[in-house]
Design a protein around this motif. Structure first.
Motif, PDB file in Angstrom:
ATOM      1  N   LYS A 807      42.426  43.646  46.205  1.00 13.42           N
ATOM      2  CA  LYS A 807      43.491  42.849  45.601  1.00 13.42           C
ATOM      3  C   LYS A 807      43.403  41.388  46.012  1.00 13.42           C
ATOM      4  CE  LYS A 807      48.548  42.542  45.372  1.00 13.42           C
ATOM      5  NZ  LYS A 807      49.829  43.148  45.826  1.00 13.42           N
ATOM      6  N   GLN A 808      43.253  41.143  47.317  1.00 17.18           N
ATOM      7  CA  GLN A 808      43.224  39.764  47.805  1.00 17.18           C
ATOM      8  C   GLN A 808      41.944  39.043  47.394  1.00 17.18           C
ATOM      9  OE1 GLN A 808      44.191  42.393  49.544  1.00 17.18           O
ATOM     10  NE2 GLN A 808      46.323  41.928  50.113  1.00 17.18           N
ATOM     11  N   THR A 809      40.839  39.804  47.221  1.00 16.09           N
ATOM     12  CA  THR A 809      39.604  39.191  46.731  1.00 16.09           C
ATOM     13  C   THR A 809      39.809  38.667  45.314  1.00 16.09           C
ATOM     14  OG1 THR A 809      38.177  40.559  48.099  1.00 16.09           O
ATOM     15  CG2 THR A 809      37.196  39.624  46.126  1.00 16.09           C
ATOM     16  N   SER A 810      40.470  39.448  44.465  1.00 12.78           N
ATOM     17  CA  SER A 810      40.759  39.006  43.096  1.00 12.78           C
ATOM     18  C   SER A 810      41.600  37.733  43.103  1.00 12.78           C
ATOM     19  CB  SER A 810      41.487  40.108  42.324  1.00 12.78           C
ATOM     20  OG  SER A 810      40.677  41.245  42.189  1.00 12.78           O
ATOM     21  N   LEU A 811      42.594  37.681  44.003  1.00 13.51           N
ATOM     22  CA  LEU A 811      43.441  36.498  44.109  1.00 13.51           C
ATOM     23  C   LEU A 811      42.640  35.278  44.534  1.00 13.51           C
ATOM     24  CD1 LEU A 811      46.232  35.165  44.120  1.00 13.51           C
ATOM     25  CD2 LEU A 811      46.542  36.011  46.464  1.00 13.51           C
TER      26      LEU A 811
END
Length: 855
Positions: A807-811
């Motif tokens: 999730k945080q990689t996508s952000l």
């Protein structure tokens, strides 16, 4: 005219081929052996011993030429024919085993070499009861040397003693071959620290060679050189210097200064001068030997394979280890007053290996294979350089046609240069002075180096240091940093690549501290604080990491509760500061992008279209059972976040007039990826890959025994096969199942990527796990996806250091593209701003510091 099928004709061809081989006219020899192979196959078939003989001869030739991939199958086929025709129990078959062992020794595959030599030994002893055959004696000598190199001293002693007895019986005590066996024994006893035995054997060998060959013979000089090295080991420096100077004089008169043994003599003399603190004399010799070795390696670049270059360059790496060890010793013993020219040599050495070696060589070799004309030019140059190399090793009186050969080699290189774009830049070497001229006020360049301590005696310790250069400095400054054990335990902790490990490394709560000598030091205190005095009034730093520093995000290192290094400095990571002089050139023909994400890892013939995908939260975790520790039988799971990621990036790009190709699901195949940049089509400006990544460390370096049934991407000797990306359908090959006929297996290795042409690609984003990892070899950097994409020609590379959360990689990625494309920030500024935004939002370093940008 004698018919080609006539035995007289074939004997003439065979003798001529052997003559050309002995004359180092290898291309001519190859042509004749191939003609003879064709004739004998036509006349005798491919099962006849005489046909096998030609295969063996051709295999040995290719071994000598360094074309190991051609040599091995020929030697194996030759042995198989010999075995079928007359069986294994004969000297001829044993001779083939010894030749095969020689090939494996050249390939640094010592275990296979040992297997071949032991099999030949067993046949001679148990089946033929013949320990006096020349093949047996030769094989035993090779086996003894192999065990010496392995460090198996007890086995080596048994073999070397037997070889000495056999040599005496076969040739007598006055023969040079007997003296050679004494040399091997002396070397063994020197390593075992049985110095009285070693000295006696060296002196006996020297006496025999002096009387049988004369005191101006090269073989006499080699024993003299070894004796000098022995005297250095036991601290008799006057005797050591006398022996080595005499050996150097003989070699120079006999062979000239291009011979490898001349450089070896210089290295021995440098050791002697350094230990006696005769630094001005040592500096002169260090400069000479560095120039000689660099010249030899430069000549090799245009034709050696990647693996051969890595092996050959290990000699240069060892030289760098000694240079830096000399530097460290001088810094300690003279309080830094006698460093003199060593920092300059060390900086140039780092530029040569880190910035030049494999990236340039691999690119030349890759491009040289693209057309028949380029391949022909490269082959011609290779053979001419091999011929020249062989001539240089001969006595000066026997060297022939050197001027003509060098003229032909220069002409062949010019032809290759005309065919390969940017060839001159690829082979051009850069020095520290050129780097300095490219630095502006307020900028600095840092080459980090790591090296095992080799001087004044070899120690079980690896040291890290920094070579700093700025416009105001007269020359590079050498700054000792820390021992590797200070960093090792932290980076290899049981929690490696987990959130608590990252938190401990990059937050001030634990200060990234490790226990060293009874107190705790943070990463900042270990790595950066020693440099600060040299970095006053500096705001932009170009740096090239080394060793374990490839696994550290310098931007994220905390300085205070609210400040990291990225807040104080603009840190730009390079493979080598050589890039300041010769930057990667990108021609953006199209404003386009190719995006990979939402990949389906099962084969499309076995998965129903309506099957529910099971999402994984990390881009590197395999869904293995607890009992399955072999990484077989596991599967890569669908990453829901990667589909959302590429969909969001697609929208950002569409609003910025970028042409997009989106590859998702079953369409994200290995075939589609390999077609990028193929057939002279330009590669895209942006290449974004959101998928699983993998890296397996070298099992040998970790003392792990793996079965040969394991997948090649886990057990391969080649580090760039043990690192890669998973594409559509990759689970079948990963699990060891049958893959679809006529299709790629879905496991895209770093090696395959390195063979591509991405010279029009400005940015590659590897939105996957551990894509920044790989084997760390010497100061050449990480052998994995990082090196692969740089060899392929990409300018900027964003990659990960640990298993990043989905999730945080996508952000992070969508934030980066908004700043890059919408706010028109340069790529480095956009990347750093995106990470800072996530950090300022309250996310821990685990969620944002896992990615690094390398230019």
């Amino acid at each position: 005219m004698v018919p080609k099928e006539d035995k007289v004709y074939t004997d003439i061809i065979l003798n001529q081929a052997i003559l050309y081989k002995n004359m180092s006219r290898l291309e001519s020899s190859e042509s004749l052996f191939l003609e003879l192979k064709s004739i004998r196959q036509k006349l005798l078939g491919n099962k006849h011993p005489d046909y096998a003989q030609i295969l063996g001869s051709l295999g040995n030739l290719y071994s000598q030429m360094g074309e190991y991939e051609k040599a091995e199958p020929l030697l194996l086929e030759s042995m198989a024919i010999q075995e079928q025709a007359v069986g294994k129990n004969n000297p001829g078959y044993c001779g083939m085993l010894i030749n095969l062992a020689d090939l494996y020794d050249r390939m640094v595959n010592f275990l296979r070499a040992e297997e071949c030599l032991l099999e030949a030994k067993s046949i001679f002893e148990q089946k033929l009861s013949n320990r006096e055959h020349p093949y047996y004696i030769n094989g035993m000598n090779n086996l003894g040397l192999l065990y010496l190199n392995f460090g198996h001293y007890q086995k080596a002693e048994t073999i070397c003693l037997e070889t000495t007895v056999l040599m005496e019986k076969a040739y007598g005590k006055e023969h040079p071959s007997y003296a050679m066996s004494l040399n091997n024994l002396a070397k063994l006893y020197k390593l075992l620290r049985q110095f009285d035995k070693a000295e006696s054997l060296y002196l006996e060998s020297l006496d025999i060679k002096g009387r049988s060959l004369g005191k101006s013979h090269s073989s006499y000089a080699i024993t003299l050189q070894q004796l000098g090295s022995f005297y250095f080991t036991i601290g008799q420096y006057a005797k050591a210097e006398q022996c080595i100077l005499e050996a150097k004089s003989i070699i120079e008169k006999t062979f000239g200064r291009n011979h490898p043994n001349y450089a070896i003599c210089l290295n021995h003399l440098v050791d002697l001068l350094e230990i006696q603190k005769r630094f001005s004399e040592s500096n002169k010799m260090l400069t000479e030997v560095f120039a000689l070795n660099q010249s030899q390696l430069l000549k090799s670049v245009s034709f050696l394979s990647e693996r051969e270059l890595a092996s050959y360059a290990s000699t240069m790496r060892h030289e760098g280890d000694f240079i830096n060890s000399y530097l460290l010793t001088r810094m300690v013993s003279t309080q830094g007053l006698q460093a003199e020219i060593l920092p300059e040599i060390s900086f140039d050495h780092a530029l040569f290996l880190k910035g030049f070696l494999l990236s340039a060589a691999s690119k030349i070799n890759s491009l040289s294979r693209t057309t028949p004309e380029m391949q022909e030019a490269n082959t011609l140059l290779k053979n001419l350089r091999l011929h020249l190399g062989a001539e240089y090793t001969k006595p000066i009186s026997e060297q022939k046609d050197l001027a003509e050969l060098e003229k032909q080699a220069n002409a062949a290189e010019k032809k290759l240069a005309q065919a390969v774009v940017n060839y001159k830049d690829m082979i051009r070497q850069v020095n520290w002075e050129e780097v300095k001229t490219r630095l502006k006020p307020g900028e600095a360049a840092i080459e980090f180096v790591h090296f095992p301590l080799k001087f004044p005696k070899e120690a079980d310790s690896t040291f890290y240091a920094a070579l700093i250069l700025s416009p105001s400095m007269a020359k590079p400054q050498f700054i000792p940093l820390f021992e590797q054990r200070s960093l090792d335990s932290l980076l290899h902790a049981s929690s490696v690549r987990k959130a608590d490990y990252v938190k401990g490394l990059y937050t001030l709560a634990d200060r990234g501290a490790v226990a060293v000598e009874g107190h705790r030091r943070s990463l900042y205190e270990m790595l950066w604080k020693p440099l600060e005095d040299k970095l006053k009034e500096v705001n932009t730093i170009y740096f090239s990491p080394s060793g374990l520093l490839h696994r550290i995000n310098l931007d994220a290192i905390p300085i205070s509760e609210t400040e990291t290094l990225a807040d104080r400095f603009n840190l730009i990571e390079l493979n080598s500061t050589r890039q300041l002089v010769i930057p990667t050139q990108i021609k953006n023909i199209e404003n386009d992008a190719v995006l990979y994400g939402g990949i389906q890892f099962e084969q499309d013939t076995t998965v129903q279209n309506n099957e529910t995908f099971i999402a994984s939260r990390s881009r590197g975790e395999l869904s293995f059972s607890n009992v399955d520790t072999t990484l077989r039988g596991g599967s890569w799971t669908y990453l829901a976040g990667t589909e959302r990621e590429v969909n969001a990036i697609e929208k950002i790009m569409q609003t910025n007039a970028i042409q997009i190709k989106l590859k998702k699901g079953y369409d994200a195949t290995e075939e589609s990826f390999k077609n990028i940049g193929a057939n002279n089509n330009p590669s895209p400006r942006i290449l974004h890959i959101a998928t699983h990544g993998y890296f397996f460390p070298d099992p040998k370096s970790n003392n792990v025994t793996l079965s040969n049934t394991e997948p090649v991407f886990k057990i391969s000797d080649h580090p760039m096969l043990r690192s890669g990306l998973i594409m559509a359908g990759g689970n079948a090959a990963w699990q060891g199942k049958q893959t679809l006929e006529g299709r790629e297996d879905g496991i895209l290795t770093a090696y395959e990527i390195s063979q591509m042409n991405l010279s029009n690609t400005e940015l590659v984003v590897l939105s996957a796990c551990e894509t920044g990892l790989g084997d760390i070899q010497g100061n050449e950097g990480v052998y994995g996806l990082q090196r692969a994409f740089k060899i392929a020609g990409a300018k900027y590379l964003i990659m990960s250091l640990w298993q990043v959360p989905d999730k945080q990689t996508s952000l992070l990625m969508t934030t980066f593209y908004k700043k890059f494309l919408e706010e028109k920030m340069p790529i480095p500024d956009a990347f750093h701003a995106a990470q800072k935004e996530l950090r300022d939002s309250g996310l821990e370093p685990y969620y944002w510091a896992g990615f690094v940008l390398v230019e």
